[in-house]
Design an enzyme around this catalytic site. Structure first.
Site, PDB file in Angstrom:
ATOM      1  N   ASP A  12       0.980  -1.267  -0.075  1.00 18.36           N
ATOM      2  CA  ASP A  12       0.078  -0.044  -0.047  1.00 18.36           C
ATOM      3  C   ASP A  12       1.023   1.342  -0.001  1.00 18.36           C
ATOM      4  O   ASP A  12       1.908   1.269  -0.040  1.00 18.36           O
ATOM      5  CB  ASP A  12      -0.907  -0.071   1.097  1.00 18.36           C
ATOM      6  CG  ASP A  12      -1.860   1.237   1.669  1.00 18.36           C
ATOM      7  OD1 ASP A  12      -2.248   1.713   0.215  1.00 18.36           O
ATOM      8  OD2 ASP A  12      -1.944   1.848   2.484  1.00 18.36           O
ATOM      9  N   SER A  13       0.203   2.434  -0.275  1.00 18.66           N
ATOM     10  CA  SER A  13       1.107   3.727  -0.273  1.00 18.66           C
ATOM     11  C   SER A  13       1.461   4.002   1.065  1.00 18.66           C
ATOM     12  O   SER A  13       2.325   4.718   1.484  1.00 18.66           O
ATOM     13  CB  SER A  13       0.202   4.700  -0.569  1.00 18.66           C
ATOM     14  OG  SER A  13      -1.107   4.844   0.084  1.00 18.66           O
ATOM     15  N   TYR A  44      -0.602   8.778  -2.135  1.00 20.87           N
ATOM     16  CA  TYR A  44      -0.708   8.643  -3.618  1.00 20.87           C
ATOM     17  C   TYR A  44      -1.736   9.099  -4.187  1.00 20.87           C
ATOM     18  O   TYR A  44      -1.611   9.550  -5.483  1.00 20.87           O
ATOM     19  CB  TYR A  44      -0.558   7.109  -3.891  1.00 20.87           C
ATOM     20  CG  TYR A  44       0.735   6.250  -3.745  1.00 20.87           C
ATOM     21  CD1 TYR A  44       1.720   6.552  -3.203  1.00 20.87           C
ATOM     22  CD2 TYR A  44       0.594   4.871  -4.364  1.00 20.87           C
ATOM     23  CE1 TYR A  44       3.011   5.947  -2.987  1.00 20.87           C
ATOM     24  CE2 TYR A  44       1.528   4.144  -4.291  1.00 20.87           C
ATOM     25  CZ  TYR A  44       2.996   4.551  -3.621  1.00 20.87           C
ATOM     26  OH  TYR A  44       4.048   3.642  -3.359  1.00 20.87           O
ATOM     27  N   GLY A  45      -2.716   9.125  -3.709  1.00 23.87           N
ATOM     28  CA  GLY A  45      -4.170   9.678  -4.120  1.00 23.87           C
ATOM     29  C   GLY A  45      -4.279  10.896  -4.848  1.00 23.87           C
ATOM     30  O   GLY A  45      -5.162  11.414  -5.567  1.00 23.87           O
ATOM     31  N   CYS A  75      -4.127  -1.213  -2.155  1.00 21.57           N
ATOM     32  CA  CYS A  75      -4.133   0.162  -2.434  1.00 21.57           C
ATOM     33  C   CYS A  75      -5.175   0.398  -3.447  1.00 21.57           C
ATOM     34  O   CYS A  75      -4.956  -0.074  -4.725  1.00 21.57           O
ATOM     35  CB  CYS A  75      -2.859   0.846  -2.691  1.00 21.57           C
ATOM     36  SG  CYS A  75      -3.037   2.496  -2.810  1.00 21.57           S
ATOM     37  N   ASN A  76      -6.282   0.968  -3.394  1.00 26.77           N
ATOM     38  CA  ASN A  76      -7.325   1.137  -4.322  1.00 26.77           C
ATOM     39  C   ASN A  76      -6.594   2.157  -5.664  1.00 26.77           C
ATOM     40  O   ASN A  76      -6.922   1.825  -6.606  1.00 26.77           O
ATOM     41  CB  ASN A  76      -8.548   1.996  -3.967  1.00 26.77           C
ATOM     42  CG  ASN A  76      -9.289   0.913  -2.948  1.00 26.77           C
ATOM     43  OD1 ASN A  76     -10.202   0.349  -3.615  1.00 26.77           O
ATOM     44  ND2 ASN A  76      -8.985   0.787  -1.767  1.00 26.77           N
ATOM     45  N   THR A  77      -5.860   3.198  -4.888  1.00 26.23           N
ATOM     46  CA  THR A  77      -5.018   4.116  -5.996  1.00 26.23           C
ATOM     47  C   THR A  77      -4.295   3.352  -7.003  1.00 26.23           C
ATOM     48  O   THR A  77      -4.345   3.405  -8.238  1.00 26.23           O
ATOM     49  CB  THR A  77      -4.528   5.181  -5.176  1.00 26.23           C
ATOM     50  OG1 THR A  77      -5.332   5.681  -4.351  1.00 26.23           O
ATOM     51  CG2 THR A  77      -3.875   6.145  -6.181  1.00 26.23           C
ATOM     52  N   GLU A 154      -3.770   8.384   8.792  1.00 28.95           N
ATOM     53  CA  GLU A 154      -2.039   8.339   8.974  1.00 28.95           C
ATOM     54  C   GLU A 154      -1.981   9.005  10.359  1.00 28.95           C
ATOM     55  O   GLU A 154      -0.865   8.703  10.911  1.00 28.95           O
ATOM     56  CB  GLU A 154      -1.431   8.748   7.809  1.00 28.95           C
ATOM     57  CG  GLU A 154      -1.355   7.771   6.819  1.00 28.95           C
ATOM     58  CD  GLU A 154      -0.397   6.706   6.569  1.00 28.95           C
ATOM     59  OE1 GLU A 154       0.563   6.671   7.023  1.00 28.95           O
ATOM     60  OE2 GLU A 154      -0.924   5.705   5.813  1.00 28.95           O
ATOM     61  N   CYS A 186     -10.950   2.851  -0.403  1.00 27.91           N
ATOM     62  CA  CYS A 186      -9.508   3.171   0.148  1.00 27.91           C
ATOM     63  C   CYS A 186      -9.220   2.283   1.211  1.00 27.91           C
ATOM     64  O   CYS A 186     -10.101   2.376   2.312  1.00 27.91           O
ATOM     65  CB  CYS A 186      -9.480   4.757   0.296  1.00 27.91           C
ATOM     66  SG  CYS A 186      -7.887   5.110   1.128  1.00 27.91           S
ATOM     67  N   THR A 187      -8.094   1.652   1.491  1.00 24.45           N
ATOM     68  CA  THR A 187      -7.783   0.626   2.495  1.00 24.45           C
ATOM     69  C   THR A 187      -7.531   1.317   3.762  1.00 24.45           C
ATOM     70  O   THR A 187      -7.409   0.935   4.752  1.00 24.45           O
ATOM     71  CB  THR A 187      -6.574   0.039   1.959  1.00 24.45           C
ATOM     72  OG1 THR A 187      -5.616   0.788   1.588  1.00 24.45           O
ATOM     73  CG2 THR A 187      -7.191  -1.030   0.995  1.00 24.45           C
ATOM     74  N   HIS A 188      -7.509   2.727   3.889  1.00 24.88           N
ATOM     75  CA  HIS A 188      -7.396   3.543   5.065  1.00 24.88           C
ATOM     76  C   HIS A 188      -8.855   3.853   5.738  1.00 24.88           C
ATOM     77  O   HIS A 188      -8.929   4.020   6.740  1.00 24.88           O
ATOM     78  CB  HIS A 188      -6.878   4.923   4.832  1.00 24.88           C
ATOM     79  CG  HIS A 188      -5.284   5.020   4.517  1.00 24.88           C
ATOM     80  ND1 HIS A 188      -4.707   4.590   3.365  1.00 24.88           N
ATOM     81  CD2 HIS A 188      -4.475   5.603   5.209  1.00 24.88           C
ATOM     82  CE1 HIS A 188      -3.429   4.619   3.389  1.00 24.88           C
ATOM     83  NE2 HIS A 188      -3.051   5.299   4.580  1.00 24.88           N
TER      84      HIS A 188
HETATM   85  N1  DGL Z   1      -4.994   3.178   0.887  1.00 28.05           N
HETATM   86  C1  DGL Z   1      -4.612   3.890  -0.372  1.00 28.05           C
HETATM   87  C2  DGL Z   1      -5.856   3.531  -1.185  1.00 28.05           C
HETATM   88  O1  DGL Z   1      -6.487   2.425  -0.980  1.00 28.05           O
HETATM   89  C3  DGL Z   1      -4.473   5.367   0.104  1.00 28.05           C
HETATM   90  C4  DGL Z   1      -4.145   6.039  -1.092  1.00 28.05           C
HETATM   91  C5  DGL Z   1      -3.216   7.367  -0.840  1.00 28.05           C
HETATM   92  O2  DGL Z   1      -2.167   6.899  -0.598  1.00 28.05           O
HETATM   93  O3  DGL Z   1      -3.875   8.376  -1.012  1.00 28.05           O
HETATM   94  O4  DGL Z   1      -6.119   4.317  -2.158  1.00 28.05           O
END
Ligand code: DGL
Length: 268
Positions: A12-13, A44-45, A75-77, A154, A186-188
């Site tokens: 993930d990011s 990353y988004g 990570c969805n992004t 975060e 988003c996994t967050h």
């Molecule tokens: N957990 C990432 C996702 O699922 C976060 C993306 C990010 O870093 O902005 O998209």
């Protein structure tokens, strides 16, 4: 090392992907897992697709060098911008992603109007719309980008006033829109599940989280390929590109227990 005991690589990011690690460890307790969180470059988004692809390929190479038998894009992004590239770099090694998993989870129940929340990149890519419409072209989909949620997660601000107000503002888009489910794209975001429920104020809305679904998919795929590890309890190795302040406290929230060892690596 036999192919069966080779680790599953998850990335993930940042540390949001630990929500996926948690689900995978519960579903597959014998599997060895290597996790990479790009904590030096999160989020990353808000970055371009090209940059996200470059980062994703660097992490993929890092995992391939450690002989992983499967890669989970937590990570969805990255799933929205670089799934094809990651799969190409991984060759025969199966690559599963959270957008496919989240969509499958949502499709388990009948829905008429699905809400999706995610990063600017994920929502802008339309990846969920494409994936959902492959199952059912007549579902209405309303998406909202929530760029402030990743930094809040975060930071560990998941249920204070700022988190509530931020969510109220973002979720206004769904007010009176009769959505029957909301995909946490988003996994967050699973960290905000309880706050989201309070803000939505409608217990009928199903909250869909891709972590359990990707863990199930991984189990099925490994079984199909006869790659399930049948040895002792699995090991967990955690790598990050920077050590954020209060890493241990935050990681514990995502994973549900303390991480004893975490190694910092600089990617080439
Ligand atoms: N957990 C990432 C996702 O699922 C976060 C993306 C990010 O870093 O902005 O998209």
């Amino acid at each position: 090392m036999s192919k069966k005991s080779a680790p599953i690589g998850i990335f993930d990011s940042g540390i949001g992907g630990l929500t996926v690690v948690k689900a995978v460890r519960e579903a597959l307790p014998h599997e060895n897992i290597i996790y990479f969180g790009d904590t030096a470059r999160v989020p990353y988004g808000i970055k371009s697709e090209e940059t996200v692809r470059n980062y994703a390929l660097q992490i993929t190479n890092f995992l391939l060098e450690r002989n992983v038998k499967m890669i989970l894009i937590a990570c969805n992004t990255v799933s929205a911008s670089a799934k094809k590239e990651v799969q190409k770099a991984a060759g025969d090694i199966p690559v599963l992603d959270v957008i496919t998993a989240g969509t499958r989870a949502a499709m388990k129940h009948k829905h008429i109007h699905i809400g999706v929340i995610g990063t600017l990149a994920t929502v802008g890519s339309g990846a969920y719309e494409t994936a959902i419409r492959e199952y059912n072209g007549s579902i209405t989909i309303t998406s909202a980008a929530c760029p402030l949620l990743v930094p809040l997660a975060e930071e560990g601000w998941i249920d204070n006033d700022i988190a509530k107000q931020t969510l109220q503002t973002y979720l206004q888009k769904f007010e009176g829109s009769d959505i029957d489910s909301l995909i946490l794209g988003c996994t967050h975001y699973p960290l905000f599940k309880e706050t989201i429920k309070k803000v939505l104020h409608d217990p009928k809305i199903e909250i869909v989280d891709s972590a359990l679904s990707i863990a199930e998919m991984a189990k099925k795929e490994l079984d199909k390929l006869d790659l399930l590890n049948d040895e002792a309890a699995g090991r967990f190795e955690c790598y990050v590109s920077d050590r954020p302040q209060r890493f241990h406290e935050l990681a514990e929230r995502f994973l549900g227990h303390r991480i004893e060892d975490v190694e910092i690596v600089a990617l080439p």
